[in-house]
Write an enzyme that holds these catalytic residues in place. Structure first.
Site, mmCIF file in Angstrom:
data_model
loop_
_atom_site.group_PDB
_atom_site.id
_atom_site.type_symbol
_atom_site.label_atom_id
_atom_site.label_comp_id
_atom_site.label_asym_id
_atom_site.label_seq_id
_atom_site.Cartn_x
_atom_site.Cartn_y
_atom_site.Cartn_z
ATOM 1 N N VAL A 127 34.924 38.236 39.562
ATOM 2 C CA VAL A 127 34.946 38.104 38.093
ATOM 3 C C VAL A 127 33.847 38.992 37.520
ATOM 4 C CG1 VAL A 127 34.748 36.542 36.127
ATOM 5 C CG2 VAL A 127 35.673 35.692 38.282
ATOM 6 N N GLY A 129 33.224 42.133 37.852
ATOM 7 C CA GLY A 129 32.739 43.259 38.664
ATOM 8 C C GLY A 129 31.248 43.168 38.934
ATOM 9 N N ILE A 131 28.867 42.372 36.914
ATOM 10 C CA ILE A 131 28.106 41.437 36.069
ATOM 11 C C ILE A 131 27.830 40.156 36.861
ATOM 12 C CG2 ILE A 131 28.097 40.121 33.910
ATOM 13 C CD1 ILE A 131 30.392 41.919 32.932
ATOM 14 N N GLY A 182 42.145 56.725 35.306
ATOM 15 C CA GLY A 182 42.049 55.929 36.531
ATOM 16 C C GLY A 182 41.666 54.480 36.298
ATOM 17 N N ASP A 196 45.544 39.628 35.317
ATOM 18 C CA ASP A 196 44.223 39.836 35.920
ATOM 19 C C ASP A 196 43.170 38.971 35.203
ATOM 20 O OD1 ASP A 196 42.310 41.635 37.592
ATOM 21 O OD2 ASP A 196 41.560 41.869 35.549
ATOM 22 N N LYS A 200 40.838 35.592 36.559
ATOM 23 C CA LYS A 200 39.380 35.491 36.408
ATOM 24 C C LYS A 200 38.976 34.241 35.634
ATOM 25 C CE LYS A 200 38.937 40.499 36.799
ATOM 26 N NZ LYS A 200 39.027 41.753 36.037
HETATM 27 N N1 HSE Z 1 42.048 46.167 36.594
HETATM 28 C C1 HSE Z 1 40.843 45.430 36.416
HETATM 29 C C2 HSE Z 1 40.247 45.730 35.036
HETATM 30 C C3 HSE Z 1 39.877 45.796 37.512
HETATM 31 O O1 HSE Z 1 40.757 46.627 34.355
HETATM 32 O O2 HSE Z 1 39.344 45.054 34.615
HETATM 33 C C4 HSE Z 1 38.876 44.768 37.792
HETATM 34 O O3 HSE Z 1 39.419 43.529 38.079
#
Ligand code: HSE
Length: 415
Positions: A127, A129, A131, A182, A196, A200
């Site tokens: 969750v 990244g 942070i 990207g 996503d 989280k």
């Molecule tokens: N695809 C996710 C985002 C990557 O854009 O936040 C990290 O979970």
């Protein structure tokens, strides 16, 4: 020296290998021992890697190696990550992961297996990244009853919405740009449809409230229907549109949890989180609002959290970190239709004056919104009273039956 293994040498995994190499001395100072990356599992070949001699295609090399005390799983996806993680934990090896899909789906079971085998299962990177958010909730804020967690948990959708808000870019163009840079996958569904972010918020809710929240039980809306007109109306209201994952505990162990685009007032900290950045607000009863901000994705930010968990596992080889939640056998998510919210509505009506009157009859007091070059037959308003979402949807249907064609409804975030 403590031996560890890495499963998956993709974006995050290669970042982990890089940090373990480039920050060896820094990590040694923290741990008092060297972390030795002994095996790297990947089906692909990496002949140019300085660690080329450590690669294997065979999981048995890791599971059967008694030296390996900590396994880092950065494979992503459910399988074979789920099976490999279970086998590592059952063998008493601690596991660190960035795999939100796996934690959101099987977290309770894997935490129980870790507990039964005196191992640790840590997933700070799953969750936000880079942070720090799970450890602060679990440790630093433990004295609080958490009244709410709400956050911008997906960088790709935040990037797209920021382009729509700041550069008047249409959704499709902003998505294309996110793919070119990207950020978004070629198949962007998990991001733009909110899945996503849902995984989280489920992990955050499970951790904060102690019972596993399954993503399938959480009402999730993405951002694909948001238009530049909606963005303009949000600005005239005094805010911005953000994709928010939010959860609040209710009486009786139930949870009010949703992922949806929301109007966020400019006065909220979350309104100022832009581009690919993530932000999470934790509302504690002692602390008030605490906001965490930073890079929620990307190779090194995510790998930073994975390596920190790896160090923590190495520091706790014989003891368990107190990070746990129980499985939930019964439904613990309240019906989203009962969740009260104010709402923004945009509609087309032949007679706007009549339509506003009808809206008032249906929703009670409303505040009208305006935008530049608004077509004469368009109406837009925000309800002033928070109503159960199901009632709002019924009201929208009534409005449509009475001749006003509703084209957008977006929740108003109480943030
Ligand atoms: N695809 C996710 C985002 C990557 O854009 O936040 C990290 O979970």
């Amino acid at each position: 020296m403590i031996s560890v293994a890495l499963m998956g040498h993709g974006v995050v995994g290669s970042g982990v290998a890089e940090i373990l190499t480039t920050h060896k001395q820094k990590l040694f100072s923290s741990l008092g021992e060297e972390i030795y990356l002994k095996h790297i599992l990947d089906l692909r070949e990496f002949p140019e890697s300085p660690l080329a001699d450590r690669f294997t295609k065979d999981f048995e090399d890791i599971i059967s190696d008694m030296d390996v005390r900590v396994v880092i799983e950065t494979m992503g996806g459910l399988n074979p990550a789920y099976d490999f993680t279970k086998r590592c934990l059952k063998a008493g090896k601690s596991v660190v992961t960035s795999n939100k899909e796996l934690v959101a789906r099987h977290g309770a079971e894997l935490l129980q297996i870790a507990k039964d085998n005196n191992a640790n299962y840590l997933f700070e990177a799953s969750v936000g990244g880079g942070i720090p958010i799970l450890r602060p909730i679990n440790q630093c804020l433990v004295a609080n009853n958490v009244d709410e967690i709400a956050g911008i948990l997906n960088g790709t959708t935040n990037f797209i919405l920021t382009k729509m808000i700041n550069e008047n870019m249409a959704f499709e163009d902003a998505l294309k740009l996110a793919q070119e840079l990207g950020y978004a996958e070629r198949n962007p569904e998990a991001d733009v449809e909110g899945h996503d972010a849902c995984r989280k918020i489920c992990i955050l809710a499970s951790l904060a409230f102690g019972k596993h929240v399954y993503p399938d039980n959480v009402h999730t809306e993405g951002i694909t229907k948001i238009t530049l007109e909606d963005v303009e109306y949000a600005a005239s209201w005094g805010g911005v549109i953000k994709l928010i994952g939010s959860c609040k505990p209710l009486d009786g162990g139930m949870m009010d949890i949703v992922v949806a685009p929301m109007f966020v007032p400019c006065t909220s900290q979350l309104a100022n989180i832009n581009d690919v950045f993530n932000g999470v607000m934790v509302r504690g009863d002692c602390t008030g609002d605490v906001v965490f901000y930073g890079k929620g994705a990307g190779m090194l930010p995510t790998a930073s959290a994975v390596v920190a968990d790896t160090v923590d596992c190495c520091k706790h080889l014989k003891t368990r970190k107190r990070l746990f939640w129980a499985d939930s056998t019964e439904e613990n998510v309240a019906d989203y239709k009962l969740s009260k919210t104010k709402v923004y509505v945009r509609a087309i009506a032949d007679n706007p004056a009549d339509a506003y009157n009808m809206a008032q009859d249906i929703f009670g007091a409303i505040s009208r919104l305006s935008r530049n070059n608004c077509p004469e037959n368009e109406i837009a308003f925000v309800t002033e009273e928070a109503l159960p979402y199901g009632e709002i949807m019924n009201g929208v249907k009534s409005l449509s039956k009475l001749g006003a064609e509703v084209i957008s409804t977006i929740r108003i975030g109480n943030l």
